[in-house]
Design an enzyme around this catalytic site. Structure first.
Site, PDB file in Angstrom:
ATOM      1  N   ASP A  69       0.848  -1.188   0.000  1.00 13.19           N
ATOM      2  CA  ASP A  69       0.000   0.000   0.000  1.00 13.19           C
ATOM      3  C   ASP A  69       0.885   1.241   0.000  1.00 13.19           C
ATOM      4  O   ASP A  69       2.071   1.190   0.361  1.00 13.19           O
ATOM      5  CB  ASP A  69      -0.873   0.054   1.258  1.00 13.19           C
ATOM      6  CG  ASP A  69      -1.850  -1.107   1.352  1.00 13.19           C
ATOM      7  OD1 ASP A  69      -2.071  -1.802   0.335  1.00 13.19           O
ATOM      8  OD2 ASP A  69      -2.385  -1.318   2.450  1.00 13.19           O
TER       9      ASP A  69
ATOM     10  N   ASP B  63       0.929   4.346   2.168  1.00 14.10           N
ATOM     11  CA  ASP B  63       0.376   4.858   3.421  1.00 14.10           C
ATOM     12  C   ASP B  63       0.873   6.283   3.641  1.00 14.10           C
ATOM     13  O   ASP B  63       2.082   6.537   3.615  1.00 14.10           O
ATOM     14  CB  ASP B  63       0.836   3.989   4.597  1.00 14.10           C
ATOM     15  CG  ASP B  63       0.428   2.539   4.424  1.00 14.10           C
ATOM     16  OD1 ASP B  63      -0.785   2.292   4.310  1.00 14.10           O
ATOM     17  OD2 ASP B  63       1.312   1.660   4.405  1.00 14.10           O
TER      18      ASP B  63
END
Length: 231
Positions: A153, A155
């Site tokens: 991901d 983030d």
């Protein structure tokens, strides 16, 4: 590592500490702590972590941890088990380290992320905000170790004041819908409280949202946190 982040600035930590702060540990204090943890003797990277200038991150306190120490953590790279190491140390052994902005960390991200990162930086500029990474991109940038994988991901922390414009949250959602990775992260308030950006955006006007602070979790009313004013 010192060559990977030229914008690092250090200063003594004040008496209070916030989630997501980065700190460096005095190498002697780190070595003493590590000697007390026989279970970590064979864990890679830890022995030279502080001497290499690699940081720790201030995390949320867990039950039983008092205010006399600062709760800290670090994740190991995925290739080394992605283990999360938790500890707590007195503040006098710590110095603050300013984390990289998203723009500064972009060079350490996969090439496929370039367009998304450029759009996020531009969105931040529209609201006079400077997002910064946490998660894999942060640790890859500040340690020189490999944290990002094909399924990572992106983030982000968005340091901001309240109320938070819905235009910013909507802009994040638009970028997330077409991004090649999952876009995750928090709106980070001045006291270190974190609000998940998507939860804040999607909550009803009279609803609540989970707020993560240094000393625990709480539900906060959405209405004072969000405004319909856009840039």
């Amino acid at each position: 590592m010192g060559q990977t982040l030229q914008t690092t600035i250090e200063s003594r930590l004040p008496g209070t500490h916030s989630r997501q702060d980065l700190v460096r540990v005095d190498p002697h204090a780190w070595a003493a702590w590590l000697r007390s943890r026989d279970d970590l003797a064979a864990v890679p990277h830890l022995a030279g972590w502080a001497e290499a200038g690699r940081p720790l991150i201030v995390r949320r306190r867990v039950p039983g941890e008092g205010a006399e120490t600062v709760p800290l953590g670090l994740p190991l790279p995925p290739a080394d088990g992605k283990r999360r190491i938790g500890l707590a140390l007195p503040a006098e052994h710590l110095t603050r380290m300013d984390g990289p902005s998203l723009a500064e960390a972009a060079a350490h991200a996969p090439a496929a992320w370039g367009g998304t990162i450029a759009a996020l930086v531009a969105l931040g500029e529209r609201y006079d905000l400077h997002p910064r990474p946490f998660g894999g991109l942060l640790w890859q940038t500040v340690t020189g170790l490999r944290y990002l994988t094909a399924t990572s991901d992106l983030d982000l922390l968005w340091p901001c004041q309240v109320p938070i414009p819905t235009g910013l949250l909507d802009g994040l959602a638009i970028i997330a819908d077409i991004a090649p990775m999952r876009l995750d992260g928090e709106m980070l308030l001045p006291d270190g409280t974190g609000l998940h950006w998507r939860e804040l955006r999607d909550a009803p006007e009279g609803g609540t949202v989970l707020a993560k602070g240094l000393d625990g979790l709480a539900m906060r009313a959405v209405a004072p946190l969000r405004t319909r004013t856009t840039a």
